[in-house]
Design an enzyme around this catalytic site. Structure first.
Site, mmCIF file in Angstrom:
data_model
loop_
_atom_site.group_PDB
_atom_site.id
_atom_site.type_symbol
_atom_site.label_atom_id
_atom_site.label_comp_id
_atom_site.label_asym_id
_atom_site.label_seq_id
_atom_site.Cartn_x
_atom_site.Cartn_y
_atom_site.Cartn_z
ATOM 1 N N ASN A 184 0.963 -0.994 0.321
ATOM 2 C CA ASN A 184 -0.396 0.340 -0.139
ATOM 3 C C ASN A 184 0.947 1.029 -0.103
ATOM 4 O OD1 ASN A 184 -1.594 2.042 0.759
ATOM 5 N ND2 ASN A 184 -2.096 1.859 2.429
ATOM 6 N N TRP A 185 0.811 1.934 -1.279
ATOM 7 C CA TRP A 185 2.240 3.244 -1.581
ATOM 8 C C TRP A 185 1.893 4.027 -0.786
ATOM 9 C CZ3 TRP A 185 4.343 2.643 -7.012
ATOM 10 C CH2 TRP A 185 5.226 1.727 -7.273
ATOM 11 N N LYS A 186 0.322 4.141 -0.172
ATOM 12 C CA LYS A 186 -0.425 5.493 0.054
ATOM 13 C C LYS A 186 -0.052 6.465 -0.508
ATOM 14 C CE LYS A 186 -0.390 3.564 4.447
ATOM 15 N NZ LYS A 186 -0.084 3.478 6.209
ATOM 16 N N GLU A 212 -5.601 -4.959 10.215
ATOM 17 C CA GLU A 212 -4.609 -4.033 10.562
ATOM 18 C C GLU A 212 -4.997 -3.303 11.876
ATOM 19 O OE1 GLU A 212 -3.034 -2.591 6.302
ATOM 20 O OE2 GLU A 212 -3.913 -1.621 6.593
ATOM 21 N N GLY A 230 2.603 -1.419 3.849
ATOM 22 C CA GLY A 230 3.211 0.218 4.315
ATOM 23 C C GLY A 230 4.372 0.719 3.639
ATOM 24 N N GLY A 231 4.975 1.322 4.445
ATOM 25 C CA GLY A 231 6.320 2.163 5.003
ATOM 26 C C GLY A 231 7.213 0.909 3.994
ATOM 27 N N GLY A 280 2.316 2.309 10.428
ATOM 28 C CA GLY A 280 3.005 3.145 10.272
ATOM 29 C C GLY A 280 3.646 3.836 12.084
ATOM 30 N N SER A 324 2.824 -2.303 10.349
ATOM 31 C CA SER A 324 4.609 -1.914 10.547
ATOM 32 C C SER A 324 5.651 -3.240 10.497
ATOM 33 C CB SER A 324 4.905 -1.599 12.423
ATOM 34 O OG SER A 324 4.547 -0.717 12.373
ATOM 35 N N GLU A 358 -6.782 4.918 6.951
ATOM 36 C CA GLU A 358 -6.212 6.120 7.338
ATOM 37 C C GLU A 358 -7.179 7.322 6.512
ATOM 38 O OE1 GLU A 358 -2.768 5.732 5.514
ATOM 39 O OE2 GLU A 358 -2.036 5.095 6.938
ATOM 40 N N HIS A 406 -9.882 1.845 4.103
ATOM 41 C CA HIS A 406 -8.287 1.217 4.898
ATOM 42 C C HIS A 406 -8.342 2.529 6.487
ATOM 43 C CE1 HIS A 406 -3.964 2.842 6.132
ATOM 44 N NE2 HIS A 406 -3.873 1.503 5.195
HETATM 45 P P1 PGA Z 1 2.275 0.736 7.766
HETATM 46 O O1 PGA Z 1 1.309 0.298 6.702
HETATM 47 O O2 PGA Z 1 2.965 -0.893 7.292
HETATM 48 O O3 PGA Z 1 3.442 1.514 6.794
HETATM 49 O O4 PGA Z 1 2.490 0.322 9.257
HETATM 50 C C1 PGA Z 1 0.192 -0.321 6.626
HETATM 51 C C2 PGA Z 1 -1.100 -0.269 6.102
HETATM 52 O O5 PGA Z 1 -1.416 1.046 6.220
HETATM 53 O O6 PGA Z 1 -1.562 -0.956 5.269
#
Ligand code: PGA
Length: 254
Positions: free
Chosen positions: A13-15, A170, A237-238, A176, A216, A100, A98
């Protein structure tokens, strides 16, 4: 163990990261690394990168997803993108619900359900995200929250349509933050989601549905998380923004 019944899926998930040029470069770096991947690999990129990503992944085993879609087929929804538009472009997957989106953009379980229905109708494969915030975990209501999110999001979804759905657990406090859920916590909640699927549909659907963990996940903790009975993959994500890190997780899914 029924883990063998399910496809392992590692999705990035590149956001809101990487413009088209950076997206192309990252996918070119990933392609040679992923040729022998033993799991499904998906990159969920910003809308403006979709075209480039679809071109760059042609002939490879990397699949492309978007990060959201609207519930309507078309209409007066400035700046929104419909599921049909994504399908027309050649997109296969879409992340929905998601945290966010729920936290910053007012998405609710009901609108997540509407988006999910629209995605399925258009022939997209949703990656449905559910998860509790820290306060809810501390209040001891994680199971209730995740059950509710899952049940509402899946309203009106048939047993047949479940074949096209991936669920991602999640925990919001782990996204994050560098704070990963322990493998036991991840396994416990993924198992609770599987139980909901058995109640809503059947044991066969519960056993066949891919349930990812996200929050994470990185090369150093992926093996332990992915080794758990109910954890069938990761939503990353990251660590999805660096080819070597993302591949480290793909490699751990063996
Ligand atoms: P993260 O994000 O790996 O940076 O914690 C995961 C996500 O939001 O899908």
């Amino acid at each position: 163990m029924n883990k063998e019944l399910r496809s392992a899926v590692i999705a990035g998930n590149w956001k809101m990261n990487c413009g088209p040029a950076a997206a192309k470069a990252l996918i070119e770096d990933l392609k040679p690394l992923c040729v022998n991947a033993e799991c499904d690999v998906i990159v969920c990129v910003p809308f403006v990168d979709l075209h480039v990503a679809l071109e760059a992944t042609k002939g490879s085993n990397i699949k492309v997803g978007a990060q959201n879609c609207h519930w309507a087929e078309s209409g007066a929804f400035t700046a929104e993108i419909s599921a049909g538009m994504l399908k027309e472009l050649g997109v296969e997957y879409v992340i929905l619900g998601h945290s966010e989106r729920r936290q910053y953009f007012g998405e609710t379980d009901v609108t997540v359900n509407q988006r999910l229905r629209a995605a399925l109708n258009a022939g997209l494969k949703p990656i449905l995200c559910v998860g509790e915030v820290l306060e809810q975990r501390e209040q001891g209501v994680t199971e209730e929250i995740v059950r509710m999110q899952t049940k509402i999001a899946l309203q009106g979804v048939s047993e047949e349509e479940m074949k096209n759905i991936i669920i991602a657990y999640e925990p919001v406090w782990a996204i994050g933050t560098g704070k990963t859920a322990t493998a036991e916590q991840a396994d416990e909640v993924c198992g609770q989601i599987r139980k909901v699927l058995a109640e809503l549909y059947s044991e066969a659907v519960a056993q066949a549905t891919t349930i990812q963990y996200g929050g994470s996940m990185k090369p150093s903790n992926a093996k332990e998380l992915l080794g758990k009975e109910h954890v069938d993959g990761g939503l990353i994500g990251g660590a999805a923004l660096k080819a070597a890190d993302f591949f480290g997780i793909i490699d751990a899914a063996k």
